[in-house]
Design a protein around this motif. Structure first.
Motif, PDB file in Angstrom:
ATOM      1  N   PHE A   1       0.846  -1.194   0.000  1.00 32.12           N
ATOM      2  CA  PHE A   1       0.000   0.000   0.000  1.00 32.12           C
ATOM      3  C   PHE A   1       0.878   1.239   0.000  1.00 32.12           C
ATOM      4  O   PHE A   1       2.027   1.190   0.418  1.00 32.12           O
ATOM      5  CB  PHE A   1      -0.975  -0.002   1.188  1.00 32.12           C
ATOM      6  N   GLU A   2       0.309   2.341  -0.475  1.00 33.55           N
ATOM      7  CA  GLU A   2       1.066   3.581  -0.531  1.00 33.55           C
ATOM      8  C   GLU A   2       0.857   4.390   0.741  1.00 33.55           C
ATOM      9  O   GLU A   2      -0.275   4.526   1.229  1.00 33.55           O
ATOM     10  CB  GLU A   2       0.652   4.414  -1.742  1.00 33.55           C
ATOM     11  N   LEU A   3       1.984   4.902   1.280  1.00 34.53           N
ATOM     12  CA  LEU A   3       1.991   5.752   2.470  1.00 34.53           C
ATOM     13  C   LEU A   3       1.226   5.098   3.620  1.00 34.53           C
ATOM     14  O   LEU A   3       1.628   4.049   4.086  1.00 34.53           O
ATOM     15  CB  LEU A   3       1.498   7.151   2.115  1.00 34.53           C
ATOM     16  N   SER A   4       0.104   5.685   4.095  1.00 30.52           N
ATOM     17  CA  SER A   4      -0.637   5.045   5.194  1.00 30.52           C
ATOM     18  C   SER A   4      -1.853   4.274   4.696  1.00 30.52           C
ATOM     19  O   SER A   4      -2.639   3.778   5.482  1.00 30.52           O
ATOM     20  CB  SER A   4      -1.059   6.084   6.242  1.00 30.52           C
ATOM     21  N   GLY A   5      -1.985   4.156   3.390  1.00 29.40           N
ATOM     22  CA  GLY A   5      -3.054   3.347   2.809  1.00 29.40           C
ATOM     23  C   GLY A   5      -4.393   4.059   2.752  1.00 29.40           C
ATOM     24  O   GLY A   5      -4.709   4.894   3.587  1.00 29.40           O
ATOM     25  N   THR A   6      -5.179   3.710   1.752  1.00 30.52           N
ATOM     26  CA  THR A   6      -6.543   4.213   1.622  1.00 30.52           C
ATOM     27  C   THR A   6      -7.483   3.238   2.335  1.00 30.52           C
ATOM     28  O   THR A   6      -7.072   2.140   2.722  1.00 30.52           O
ATOM     29  CB  THR A   6      -6.955   4.295   0.146  1.00 30.52           C
ATOM     30  N   MET A   7      -8.734   3.601   2.468  1.00 32.07           N
ATOM     31  CA  MET A   7      -9.705   2.660   3.047  1.00 32.07           C
ATOM     32  C   MET A   7      -9.811   1.412   2.178  1.00 32.07           C
ATOM     33  O   MET A   7      -9.977   0.310   2.690  1.00 32.07           O
ATOM     34  CB  MET A   7     -11.078   3.314   3.229  1.00 32.07           C
ATOM     35  N   GLU A   8      -9.682   1.573   0.872  1.00 30.67           N
ATOM     36  CA  GLU A   8      -9.698   0.412  -0.021  1.00 30.67           C
ATOM     37  C   GLU A   8      -8.513  -0.507   0.285  1.00 30.67           C
ATOM     38  O   GLU A   8      -8.664  -1.733   0.334  1.00 30.67           O
ATOM     39  CB  GLU A   8      -9.653   0.879  -1.478  1.00 30.67           C
ATOM     40  N   ASP A   9      -7.321   0.065   0.505  1.00 32.77           N
ATOM     41  CA  ASP A   9      -6.136  -0.729   0.860  1.00 32.77           C
ATOM     42  C   ASP A   9      -6.359  -1.473   2.172  1.00 32.77           C
ATOM     43  O   ASP A   9      -6.017  -2.652   2.302  1.00 32.77           O
ATOM     44  CB  ASP A   9      -4.901   0.165   1.023  1.00 32.77           C
ATOM     45  N   ILE A  10      -6.916  -0.776   3.147  1.00 28.33           N
ATOM     46  CA  ILE A  10      -7.146  -1.364   4.461  1.00 28.33           C
ATOM     47  C   ILE A  10      -8.147  -2.513   4.362  1.00 28.33           C
ATOM     48  O   ILE A  10      -7.912  -3.608   4.898  1.00 28.33           O
ATOM     49  CB  ILE A  10      -7.610  -0.277   5.448  1.00 28.33           C
ATOM     50  N   ASN A  11      -9.242  -2.289   3.665  1.00 26.19           N
ATOM     51  CA  ASN A  11     -10.240  -3.351   3.502  1.00 26.19           C
ATOM     52  C   ASN A  11      -9.685  -4.530   2.719  1.00 26.19           C
ATOM     53  O   ASN A  11      -9.971  -5.690   3.046  1.00 26.19           O
ATOM     54  CB  ASN A  11     -11.503  -2.801   2.837  1.00 26.19           C
TER      55      ASN A  11
END
Length: 135
Positions: free
Chosen positions: A102-112
């Protein structure tokens, strides 16, 4: 219970982990020199120096690789092909399946996506399978 072991330098991985545990209730453990792990789990780290594995992550893996099911890494897409390369290096050096990047701290999509990968592909597995890697 899922256990996450993480290394964070700038706070990006810490923010990602905080969001994951807020949603899931999983246990997170920051990698420190004195950390001894009792439970198997998943590694989340960061990429440094344009594609290197952090030294603290390397020392942790030298001691605990047998208890790690998968690896995930943050990175910066500005680094091009070196994006999240720490995960590739951990995967290769320690024969650990790569879950995602994931990039940097991640998007909600990355987290899910990370949560779904861990829940459905690696949770309580015997170190997963490289053919499950989707990163």
């Amino acid at each position: 219970m899922v256990h996450l072991y993480y290394d964070s330098k700038t706070g990006n991985v810490q923010r990602f982990i905080n969001k994951v545990i807020q949603i899931t209730g999983w246990q997170a453990h920051k990698i420190e020199e004195s950390l001894e792990i009792q439970e198997s789990g998943h590694l989340v780290t960061y990429t440094t120096k344009l594609g290197s594995m952090p030294e603290k992550t390397k020392m942790f893996m030298d001691n605990h690789a047998d208890k790690i099911y998968s690896v995930t890494s943050s990175g910066n897409r500005n680094w091009g092909r070196n994006f999240g390369l720490a995960a590739d290096k951990v995967s290769e050096d320690y024969d650990i399946p790569l879950a995602t990047k994931f990039e940097l701290s991640g998007t909600m999509e990355d987290i899910n996506q990370f949560i779904e990968i861990i829940k459905h592909q690696y949770n309580d597995s015997k170190r997963g399978s490289k053919k499950l890697d989707i990163a």
